[in-house]
Design a protein around this motif. Structure first.
Motif, PDB file in Angstrom:
ATOM      1  N   UNK A  96      -0.365  11.395 -10.150  1.00  0.00           N
ATOM      2  CA  UNK A  96      -1.255  12.549  -9.962  1.00  0.00           C
ATOM      3  C   UNK A  96      -2.710  12.131  -9.813  1.00  0.00           C
ATOM      4  N   UNK A 105       1.610  -7.089  -3.051  1.00  0.00           N
ATOM      5  CA  UNK A 105       0.195  -7.394  -2.871  1.00  0.00           C
ATOM      6  C   UNK A 105      -0.132  -8.823  -3.326  1.00  0.00           C
ATOM      7  N   UNK A 117       4.480   1.046  -8.975  1.00  0.00           N
ATOM      8  CA  UNK A 117       3.194   0.342  -8.906  1.00  0.00           C
ATOM      9  C   UNK A 117       3.409  -1.162  -9.103  1.00  0.00           C
ATOM     10  N   UNK A 122       2.773   5.547   7.471  1.00  0.00           N
ATOM     11  CA  UNK A 122       2.371   6.758   6.745  1.00  0.00           C
ATOM     12  C   UNK A 122       3.042   7.985   7.362  1.00  0.00           C
ATOM     13  N   UNK A 162       5.958   8.476   4.735  1.00  0.00           N
ATOM     14  CA  UNK A 162       5.375   9.472   3.817  1.00  0.00           C
ATOM     15  C   UNK A 162       5.195  10.841   4.486  1.00  0.00           C
ATOM     16  N   UNK A 204       1.009   6.406  -7.037  1.00  0.00           N
ATOM     17  CA  UNK A 204      -0.132   7.234  -7.438  1.00  0.00           C
ATOM     18  C   UNK A 204       0.163   8.717  -7.236  1.00  0.00           C
ATOM     19  N   UNK A 238       2.509  -4.188  -6.631  1.00  0.00           N
ATOM     20  CA  UNK A 238       1.690  -5.340  -7.023  1.00  0.00           C
ATOM     21  C   UNK A 238       2.361  -6.652  -6.590  1.00  0.00           C
ATOM     22  N   UNK A 248       0.826  -1.220   0.000  1.00  0.00           N
ATOM     23  CA  UNK A 248       0.000   0.000   0.000  1.00  0.00           C
ATOM     24  C   UNK A 248       0.858   1.267   0.000  1.00  0.00           C
ATOM     25  N   UNK A 249       1.961   1.240   0.761  1.00  0.00           N
ATOM     26  CA  UNK A 249       2.861   2.408   0.781  1.00  0.00           C
ATOM     27  C   UNK A 249       3.419   2.677  -0.614  1.00  0.00           C
ATOM     28  N   UNK A 301       2.059   1.728  -3.422  1.00  0.00           N
ATOM     29  CA  UNK A 301       0.944   2.175  -4.284  1.00  0.00           C
ATOM     30  C   UNK A 301       0.729   3.678  -4.133  1.00  0.00           C
ATOM     31  N   UNK A 302       0.746   4.145  -2.878  1.00  0.00           N
ATOM     32  CA  UNK A 302       0.536   5.579  -2.618  1.00  0.00           C
ATOM     33  C   UNK A 302       1.643   6.399  -3.282  1.00  0.00           C
TER      34      UNK A 302
END
Lengths: 141, 124
Positions: free
Chosen positions: A37, A66, A59, A100, A104, A33, A63, A26-27, A29-30
């Motif tokens: 943008x 994931x 990404x 997070x 991030x 993304x 994956x 997830x980190x 992915x963020x």
């Protein structure tokens, strides 16, 4: 070690691996993304987002993690109840929030931390129940 | 805000539906017998022949796309905990579709998870 203890240990290890893969995935992915943008909900916007996503290395790495999560999850639900595995995995929300902040540098309010703490208490309660309350074949019959 | 709630709805429905279909499929094909390559391949071989697994993968694909869209709009510390709303739908699905016995203690745990998620989302 009784059969129930072995089952609990096996499930715990698989759930921990599942959480680790989900958090890192997830980190990433963020991060991916953020590089792409904000996605616009229109035909052109979705087409652009799709093309940018499939060309983004971060990404793809996400994956991969994931997929690791999915494999652990599929294994866990093959022997344990879904209603056990699903909330037990919620422990990942606490570690995800921590990551997070640390990775991030997102701002997390006290109220949100309290929410995460309540999630963890719920997870501990679920973890004290039997992982399997049905027969494997019975659920599908 | 409305488009974010709608997208969150798509994420929750597809995710809970996908998880329930996956569990149903996995229970049909049986437990993974060992972690050696042969057992894993045999397990995956059984999984790809199961229609429920394919339905689950399709729903989880929709769920993944909506998660990506949400992550491009909002912080991860909001999106990921908000997605835990599927716990309630999932537990009802586990009880009534998969016929699992959800004990009062487990219901209490799930309720606490739900309250925690509400608190997290309220900060968004």
């Amino acid at each position: 070690m009784t059969q129930e203890h072995t089952l609990k240990f096996k499930t715990l290890v698989t759930v921990l691996l599942m959480v680790l893969c989900a958090n890192v995935g997830d980190l990433l992915l963020k991060r991916g993304m953020t590089q792409i943008g904000a996605v616009q909900i229109s035909l052109d916007g979705l087409r652009h987002a799709f093309l940018s996503t499939v060309q983004n290395g971060t990404i793809w790495l996400a994956i991969l993690f994931l997929l690791g999560y999915t494999f652990c999850y599929m294994s866990a639900v093959s022997w344990a109840d879904y209603s056990y595995v699903m909330p037990a995995g919620a422990f990942g929300y606490a570690t995800q929030t921590l990551l997070a902040v640390l990775v991030l540098h997102e701002a997390v309010s006290v109220k949100r931390w309290i929410g995460v703490f309540v999630i963890c208490i719920g997870v501990l309660l679920v973890g004290q129940t039997k992982p399997n309350t049905t027969n494997s074949q019975q659920a599908a019959s | 805000m409305i488009k974010m709630i709608l997208m969150l709805g798509v994420l929750i429905c597809s995710s809970a539906g996908g998880d329930i279909a996956m569990t149903y499929g996995m229970k049909r094909i049986g437990e993974l017998q060992g972690f050696d390559p042969r057992s894993v391949l045999r397990f995956l071989g059984r999984a790809v022949k199961c229609g429920w697994v394919w339905l689950a993968l399709s729903l989880l694909g929709v769920s993944f796309a909506s998660l990506l869209i949400l992550l491009s709009w909002a912080p991860i510390s909001l999106v990921v905990p908000a997605s835990a709303f599927n716990y309630v739908a999932g537990t009802f699905g586990a009880k009534y579709l998969l016929k699992e016995n959800v004990t009062p203690k487990r219901w209490l745990g799930v309720a606490l998870v739900f309250v925690g998620v509400l608190l997290v989302v309220a900060t968004g």
